[in-house]
Write an enzyme that holds these catalytic residues in place. Structure first.
Site, PDB file in Angstrom:
ATOM      1  CD  GLU A  42      -3.084  -1.008  -0.101  1.00 43.03           C
ATOM      2  OE1 GLU A  42      -2.879   0.081  -0.743  1.00 43.03           O
ATOM      3  OE2 GLU A  42      -3.538  -1.576  -0.198  1.00 43.03           O
ATOM      4  CD  GLN A  47       0.775  11.044  -5.184  1.00 42.58           C
ATOM      5  OE1 GLN A  47       0.352  10.697  -6.888  1.00 42.58           O
ATOM      6  NE2 GLN A  47       0.153  11.366  -4.522  1.00 42.58           N
ATOM      7  CB  THR A  48       3.697   3.979  -7.875  1.00 39.74           C
ATOM      8  OG1 THR A  48       4.255   5.331  -6.851  1.00 39.74           O
ATOM      9  CG2 THR A  48       5.203   3.439  -8.705  1.00 39.74           C
ATOM     10  CG  LEU A  85       8.526   2.418  -6.259  1.00 39.41           C
ATOM     11  CD1 LEU A  85       9.296   1.929  -4.629  1.00 39.41           C
ATOM     12  CD2 LEU A  85       7.832   2.556  -6.741  1.00 39.41           C
ATOM     13  N   GLY A  86       9.831   7.145  -5.720  1.00 42.54           N
ATOM     14  CA  GLY A  86      10.413   8.564  -5.661  1.00 42.54           C
ATOM     15  C   GLY A  86       9.480   9.108  -4.620  1.00 42.54           C
ATOM     16  CE1 TYR A 125      -6.510   3.090   0.487  1.00 39.70           C
ATOM     17  CE2 TYR A 125      -4.033   2.906   0.202  1.00 39.70           C
ATOM     18  CZ  TYR A 125      -5.649   2.600  -0.395  1.00 39.70           C
ATOM     19  OH  TYR A 125      -5.429   1.595  -1.340  1.00 39.70           O
ATOM     20  CG  ASP A 143      -7.497   4.329  -2.891  1.00 38.56           C
ATOM     21  OD1 ASP A 143      -9.261   4.035  -2.924  1.00 38.56           O
ATOM     22  OD2 ASP A 143      -6.518   3.941  -3.669  1.00 38.56           O
ATOM     23  CB  THR A 317       3.608  17.562  -5.125  1.00 42.19           C
ATOM     24  OG1 THR A 317       4.389  15.909  -6.084  1.00 42.19           O
ATOM     25  CG2 THR A 317       2.387  17.659  -5.037  1.00 42.19           C
TER      26      THR A 317
END
Length: 371
Positions: A42, A47-48, A85-86, A125, A143, A317
């Site tokens: 999770e 964001q992926t 993955l950032g 979440y 989410d 972002t």
């Protein structure tokens, strides 16, 4: 907002879960209900996209198969596992959370969403996902998928960009979630949002829950979810200095706080620090880069050249970076004033680097391979 009666709620649960049993995605973290596996997946999925996460998840489990392995991992290896993955604060918080669980909870996971939110880096979440999937608590996992699916099913017109809207959705979904299979219910909503009820070009005509999708039935599906636009990322310009000393690359580590903390890049010079006019020529840019590099690192660049007139771009972002590439050489010298490392190609591969640095190297290789 539409409110369903008990009969319609039951019919929706049956329809949704029957579809999930037939067509739910076979994902590696769904092979059991181990909370560690649910949690890692999770956090990675924030964001992926799922297909991107799968190999990262499998490698992460190979490198850090237990909470203790994660808690004890050296930071450089941890960041390497996350490379690409950032949002690197996620994995740092995961390690802090693993240590918190071992030190304060004797390695045992809390079993309710309310208790899980007391852990570092676990928000509503993620807590809902772990509590429902691993421990069977009937709590929603709200989410982007849940916002999109339920805003259309129930024609909820609350602005999902506002934090207080979460409460609206939590209350609505709490009435509908299956008490017998809450984890499967939440995962079915995830799959529905990733297939028939996507953000763009949904296929509601063939959706298993078409009969419950009020926005689709009313012909207004494109209006949901309601969301105000985010401000555009602020443009930031850099020059990446791809400098080599003999057969070694000069690499610097980002500060321990802020964007891309502790990751490694080539030296990045902010264009605002180069004191250049807006209409500066390429020659003036190279002169400013050489001067600034010498001032900052006490090293002299030679053979300074622009790699390409086309910059590398990368959007975060809140910022959009535009990076021009400069190649140069440095004569062997004392690196006492250089706050980084001179590394070989082999050593370079072991350093944790952000996606933007990978883009810089890919562009550099593409532009110089025929020279």
């Amino acid at each position: 907002m539409i409110e369903w009666d008990a009969a319609k709620i039951k019919a929706f649960q049956t329809t949704l879960l029957d579809w999930y049993d037939r067509a739910g995605r076979d994902l590696p973290w769904r092979h059991d209900q181990e909370p560690y596996h649910v949690w890692v997946s999770e956090i990675m999925l924030q964001q992926t996209q799922v297909q991107t996460v799968i190999p990262y998840y499998e490698r992460f489990m190979d490198w850090f198969p237990t909470l203790k392995a994660l808690a004890d991992a050296p930071e450089e290896r941890l960041l390497k596992a996350w490379e690409g993955l950032g949002y690197y604060s996620r994995v740092r918080n995961m390690q802090r959370c693993a240590r918190q669980l071992i030190n304060d909870y004797d390695g045992q996971w809390p079993q309710t969403a309310a208790e899980l939110t007391e852990l570092i880096g676990i928000g509503p979440y993620t807590a809902g996902a772990i509590a429902s999937i691993a421990f069977g608590e009937a709590v929603p996992a709200v989410d982007g998928n849940a916002y999109r699916v339920f805003s259309r099913l129930l024609e909820i017109d609350a602005d999902v960009a506002k934090p207080q809207t979460r409460t609206v959705f939590e209350r609505a979904i709490s009435r509908i979630i299956s008490r017998e299979r809450p984890g499967d219910f939440n995962q079915a909503i995830m799959d529905l949002g990733a297939s028939y009820m996507t953000a763009r070009q949904p296929d509601s005509a063939h959706s298993p829950v078409k009969a419950f999708n009020q926005a689709y039935l009313d012909g207004v599906e494109a209006q949901y979810p309601v969301k105000t636009k985010k401000p555009r990322p602020v443009p930031v310009a850099y020059v990446a200095v791809l400098a080599t000393m003999a057969d070694r690359w000069l690499m610097v580590q980002r500060p321990s706080t802020g964007m891309l903390a502790n990751l490694w890049t080539v030296p990045l010079l902010a264009v605002t620090d180069l004191d250049l006019a807006d209409d500066a020529t390429d020659a003036e840019l190279l002169h400013a880069v050489t001067t600034t590099f010498t001032k900052d690192y006490q090293l002299t660049l030679t053979d300074v050249q622009l790699v390409s007139g086309r910059p590398v771009t990368h959007t975060f972002t809140h910022q959009k970076w535009t990076i021009r590439l400069v190649r140069a050489t440095v004569q062997p010298a004392d690196l006492a004033y250089f706050d980084g490392r001179a590394v070989t190609e082999k050593q370079l591969a072991a350093l944790p680097m952000p996606k933007v640095q990978e883009k810089v190297f890919v562009r550099y290789q593409a532009e110089t391979k025929d020279r």
